[in-house]
Design an enzyme around this catalytic site. Structure first.
Site, mmCIF file in Angstrom:
data_model
loop_
_atom_site.group_PDB
_atom_site.id
_atom_site.type_symbol
_atom_site.label_atom_id
_atom_site.label_comp_id
_atom_site.label_asym_id
_atom_site.label_seq_id
_atom_site.Cartn_x
_atom_site.Cartn_y
_atom_site.Cartn_z
ATOM 1 C CG HIS A 1 19.346 97.831 6.144
ATOM 2 N ND1 HIS A 1 18.613 98.628 5.308
ATOM 3 C CD2 HIS A 1 20.139 98.674 6.861
ATOM 4 C CE1 HIS A 1 18.947 99.896 5.500
ATOM 5 N NE2 HIS A 1 19.866 99.949 6.451
ATOM 6 C CD GLU A 2 22.524 98.019 9.795
ATOM 7 O OE1 GLU A 2 23.603 98.572 9.455
ATOM 8 O OE2 GLU A 2 21.468 98.650 9.998
ATOM 9 C CG HIS B 1 24.902 100.268 5.693
ATOM 10 N ND1 HIS B 1 24.736 101.356 4.873
ATOM 11 C CD2 HIS B 1 23.822 100.261 6.522
ATOM 12 C CE1 HIS B 1 23.612 101.981 5.181
ATOM 13 N NE2 HIS B 1 23.033 101.338 6.187
ATOM 14 C CG HIS C 1 28.442 101.397 0.050
ATOM 15 N ND1 HIS C 1 27.550 102.410 0.330
ATOM 16 C CD2 HIS C 1 29.166 101.843 -1.005
ATOM 17 C CE1 HIS C 1 27.718 103.400 -0.510
ATOM 18 N NE2 HIS C 1 28.709 103.093 -1.327
#
Length: 705
Positions: free
Chosen positions: A485-486, A489, A492
């Site tokens: 998940h991290e 980011h 991104h």
């Protein structure tokens, strides 16, 4: 040669390091306040030149010029606030308190400058006639709205009230985070007898012994995680110890004394409500959601109500099975343990190896628990997370041991495209320590911008238990998903390819920002990914196919317990921020209970993921009125997962399309419209409901707007 104070300050000086990585070895805490003095002064001079420019306002000399200003300040912020969250100390905490007010006053000085606002307004009003490119038009509109929302359109009295409110809020939210960290550390549970730690792994017991030793205490210390639910409570076989840890978690910052946050919460929500009214909004939720992709607070509340009704029905079914497996009526501190017990029993029954129920008889045979031995951190990173990013986006990650991070635990990788072009640095700070706030997050030390010629330096911060020397860091399934998940980011930020820094990477609406990171979770157990990293830490043997399939099946539907926890927290956030300034209650915990009951999410055995007194996302971070964003983003995520799977999964062409439509464009376009263009239609809610186990495949629901 005259002295150059900027070049002499290691916070602001050109480090000469790749990608403008700060020279952390040269930076001391005494350097920060002098750096801010220089940076704030320089920024005000740059803004003054823009405000007094005699030329007619244009995009270039006003909006773009503002975008390029304040680079020294951005440099200092990128360094200091990463440190303050990931490795604080008393001096840094004091600096953060001072900066909270000074930076707010600085932003107000700029936002409320009538000369500057007149120039921004002029460009905004002529935007249809200026032949602006779409990112330029979007940036112009954002600059104008930001100024209005800061109070630039108010009279002198209104602006002064805005200054006072924003300065006080900056102090309070900073103090909230600091008090929570202090109380979380102070609430760690001491255990003297090793037998009372039965159920924890050898690594977890060793970490508990080390934590006690570090504080000069005998025995063991079970430290707390940020959310209400504690992983240790789901594993400990001794009910009395589970109860102690559970109570320590839910009572944080609500026991009186210096770290009690209840009075702060009431003041925060009062000030936020007053600010919203000054600006013409009904309440803070209305003020916040006006800038998000959700249409309004009532649409958010309706989504939470719809999901909450289904989740509460599902969780009651799960708890009935858990209580049957546990053998006696459940207390709140027994719930996650009993759910794990029921799951292990179901797995054993399916394999024909069922054991009799009992409060201390849960064996570590559930597939999810067994799979932990195959999830060693470095394998997951190199052969899972990085490998997936390579397959999807053509990225490579090369360790740079020659570069130094801000803490000895921090590791650094250089990121390159498949053509060998360096695009940025990725820093990993994975282990918990008392100086680090709880949770997991991504920070950007340097943002990407073509206008500024900057390339990203991105940090992932987690709170994994550091293993003993020579031992592996094994990830639970939750931790495995968090790593992916991290990193979503991080990608991104790393793949950002925009002109303007304020549109870079994760600088998107709050209820969209979680979407790319949620999409990246899908690769954690994807067959093409898991086969690369899932090797037993001791033998190197690959995980058996049937084990992987069982773990995947267990993770295909989000547990109803977790859904209720999350929805309750999101509803609580919204309830606090739909209050007008004359509707603020006197009692935090009483209001919390009433709000959960009104939302239909007051379960006697399941408290919210965060109770008000330790809800850092909302009262110490940037998620006020926006904690719903995780579930809102998950609508897009669930649809995108289906899009990837329909196209063949881990395919370079699909990764390129996703990067082009979402990851690279940041906020330079309407992100929801860009996503709809990729799908060929507006996202629907059905895939999310199926994932959450709240609807069957045959049920039909309307599209989510």
């Amino acid at each position: 040669m005259a002295d150059n104070p900027v070049a002499d300050n290691p916070v602001l000086a050109d480090s000469g390091l790749p990608y403008d990585l700060p020279d952390f070895a040269a930076i001391g805490d005494d350097d920060f306040l002098p750096a801010y003095e220089l940076a704030l002064t320089a920024h005000l001079a740059e803004v003054e030149a823009i405000a007094t420019d005699p030329a007619e306002p244009t995009f270039a000399n006003t909006v773009a010029a503002l975008e390029a200003s304040g680079r020294l300040l951005a440099r200092a912020n990128g360094i200091f606030f990463n440190l303050e969250g990931a490795d604080t100390n008393p001096q840094r905490a004091a600096i953060a308190q001072e900066l909270a007010v000074r930076l707010t006053e600085h932003r107000n000085t700029i936002a409320l400058d009538p000369r500057l606002f007149a120039r921004i307004e002029s460009v905004y009003e002529r935007r249809d006639d200026l032949a602006l490119a779409p990112p330029q038009r979007r940036l112009t509109e954002r600059r104008y709205r930001d100024a209005v929302r800061a109070g630039a359109g108010l009279d002198a009295d209104g602006q002064e009230q805005m200054r006072q409110i924003s300065a006080r809020l900056a102090t309070l939210t900073t103090e909230f985070s600091q008090k929570l960290l202090e109380d979380t550390n102070a609430s760690a549970v001491q255990v003297l007898d090793a037998a009372d730690l039965d159920g924890l792994s050898a690594g977890e017991i060793a970490a508990a012994a080390r934590a006690a030793q570090d504080r000069g205490l005998p025995g063991y210390l079970i430290t707390l995680e940020l959310p209400t639910s504690q992983a240790s409570v789901a594993a400990l076989t001794e009910p009395a110890v589970r109860q102690r840890v559970f109570q320590a978690s839910v009572q944080r910052c609500a026991r009186g004394g210096a770290n009690d946050t209840r009075a702060m919460i009431l003041e925060i929500v009062t000030l936020r409500a007053r600010r919203a009214r000054l600006l013409g909004y009904r309440d803070h939720a209305d003020y916040v959601i006006a800038e998000e992709t959700a249409p309004d607070p009532e649409a958010v509340a309706e989504l939470l109500r719809e999901l909450g009704q289904a989740a509460m029905a599902a969780v009651d079914r799960d708890l009935a099975a858990a209580e049957a497996a546990y053998g006696t009526p459940l207390n709140p501190s027994d719930v996650t343990y009993a759910l794990a017990l029921a799951q292990a029993g179901a797995d054993d029954e399916a394999s024909g190896q069922a054991d009799p129920p009992g409060q201390k008889e849960r064996s570590p045979r559930s597939p999810v628990e067994e799979f932990t031995a195959y999830c060693e951190l470095d394998n997951v990173l190199n052969d899972g997370v990085f490998a997936a990013a390579g397959a999807l986006y053509g990225l490579t990650f090369t360790p740079r041991p020659d570069l130094r991070g801000y803490h000895p635990d921090v590791r650094i990788w250089e990121v390159k495209t498949e053509a060998g072009e360096g695009i940025g640095l990725f820093l990993g700070d994975f282990y918990a320590r008392p100086s680090k706030r709880g949770g997991a997050w991504m920070n950007s030390i340097v943002d990407q911008s073509r206008q500024l010629g900057s390339r990203p330096v991105i940090v992932n911060v987690l709170n994994l238990t550091e293993p003993e020397p020579g031992q592996p860091c094994l990830l639970t399934q939750d931790q495995l998903v968090t790593v992916f998940h991290e990193f979503g980011h991080a990608v991104h930020g790393l793949l950002s390819a925009v002109d303007y820094v304020s549109q870079s990477g994760t600088s998107v609406p709050r209820d969209f920002v979680e979407f790319p990171s949620q999409v990246n979770e899908m690769w954690a157990l994807h067959p093409q990914v898991v086969s690369g990293y899932a090797r037993h830490w001791r033998t190197g043997e690959p995980a058996p196919a049937e084990l992987i399939e069982a773990v995947r099946a267990a993770g295909d539907v989000e547990p109803a317990h977790a859904t209720v926890e999350y929805l309750a927290a999101a509803a609580l956030d919204l309830a606090w921020h739909r209050l007008g300034p004359d509707e603020i209650p006197d009692d935090v915990l009483e209001f919390e209970a009433q709000a959960l009951a009104a939302a239909g999410l007051a379960h006697p055995l399941i408290p919210p993921r965060y109770r008000s007194t330790y809800f850092n996302h909302v009262f110490g971070g940037g998620y006020s009125s926006a904690y719903y964003s995780y579930i809102w983003s998950e609508i897009l995520d669930a649809e995108t997962q289906q899009w990837f799977l329909a196209g063949g999964g881990l395919q370079r062409a699909l990764g390129a399309a996703f990067a082009e439509a979402v990851l690279s464009v940041g906020d330079s376009v309407d992100p929801v419209a860009a996503h709809a263009g990729m799908l060929g239609r507006t996202a629907r809610i059905e895939p999310l409901l199926r994932r959450r186990g709240l609807v069957t495949a045959g049920q039909q629901r309307p599209a989510a707007e």
